[in-house]
Design an enzyme around this catalytic site. Sequence first.
Site, PDB file in Angstrom:
ATOM      1  N   PHE A 271       0.914  -1.297   0.151  1.00 10.89           N
ATOM      2  CA  PHE A 271      -0.056   0.208   0.023  1.00 10.89           C
ATOM      3  C   PHE A 271       0.898   1.352  -0.127  1.00 10.89           C
ATOM      4  O   PHE A 271       0.356   2.266  -0.436  1.00 10.89           O
ATOM      5  CB  PHE A 271      -0.921  -0.040   1.181  1.00 10.89           C
ATOM      6  N   LYS A 272       2.020   1.122   0.437  1.00  4.77           N
ATOM      7  CA  LYS A 272       3.058   2.285   0.341  1.00  4.77           C
ATOM      8  C   LYS A 272       3.329   2.836  -1.198  1.00  4.77           C
ATOM      9  O   LYS A 272       3.616   4.049  -1.202  1.00  4.77           O
ATOM     10  CB  LYS A 272       4.269   1.996   0.984  1.00  4.77           C
TER      11      LYS A 272
END
Length: 324
Positions: free
Chosen positions: A100-101
């Site tokens: 998700f980064k």
Amino acid sequence: MVCASHAIASGLASDGGLFVPKELPHLSATEIQAMVDASYSQRAIMILKQFLTDFSEAELKDCVTKAYSKESFGDEIVPLHKVKNNVDVLELWHGPTSAFKDMALQILPQFLTKAVAKTGEEQKLVILVATSGDTGKAALDGFADVDGTEVVVFYPDQGVSAMQKLQMVTQAGKNVHVVAVKGNFDDAQTGVKILFGDKELKDKLAKNGMAFSSANSINWGRLVPQIVYYFSSYVDAIKAGRIKYGDKVNFSVPTGNFGDILAGYFAKLMGLPVNKFICASNSNNVLSDFINTGVYNRNRPFHKTVSPSMDILVSSNLERLLLK
């Protein structure tokens, strides 16, 4: 007080603190509902321009277009999927490193490039990153071969998964560097902050035409893109007929360094109809204990778990919450 470009280029404030907006913008019901039929990229511009006020809309569009390309994220950037009645999952793993980064670390290099030009900096930026696993690979991928940068990732030896380690140490790029640290993520993050605060080292870097910056969520440019997907998930739920505007929703957020859930809280303060946030922790539950008791006690056993990104006892972004 500094402009957004300065905050993004610097990473940390000169006193070692974290940058926060002087005031949070507020979006009206009309503005939020206007996002329903917009693409994710259009929604991103709508949110980002509220904060990055020294960026033109054309510059923001260029950043967003380059970051969230079909080549990097596929056809759907952050799809919302129904699991069962009243339960949906927001998929944040469609980026190039499946973390998700990527949502922030694909666009941060675009922000930095423009921020440096705006502030008149001619120094090469040395991007320092402490990682518990997924941030490291996402930062390396985002900054690989970006002109005017060197990226150095510090990860806890024996503290990331074998896959995450392989992802990092095999990253291609002439400006990428990966360093194992004896200790856990908190040790790596503390070390990065010490480097930022080392005046002698900063002076030495300056003499050689370089300056520190950060790609961790301590950098405001890392956190602000995460606000976008909270708004996006809400309007996608409206579009799918799951809710109607004004219905309040709950967000359950796996939490380590407190950046992701804080971005959601900022979205709520901006006018997003939210009932509550659920701070999901593993056995390193310093944050859930703090929320339940009001006491932040980091003097406790550190546990290595199957979710290393949550194996954190010193959550930097918490100070941003306390300021608000």
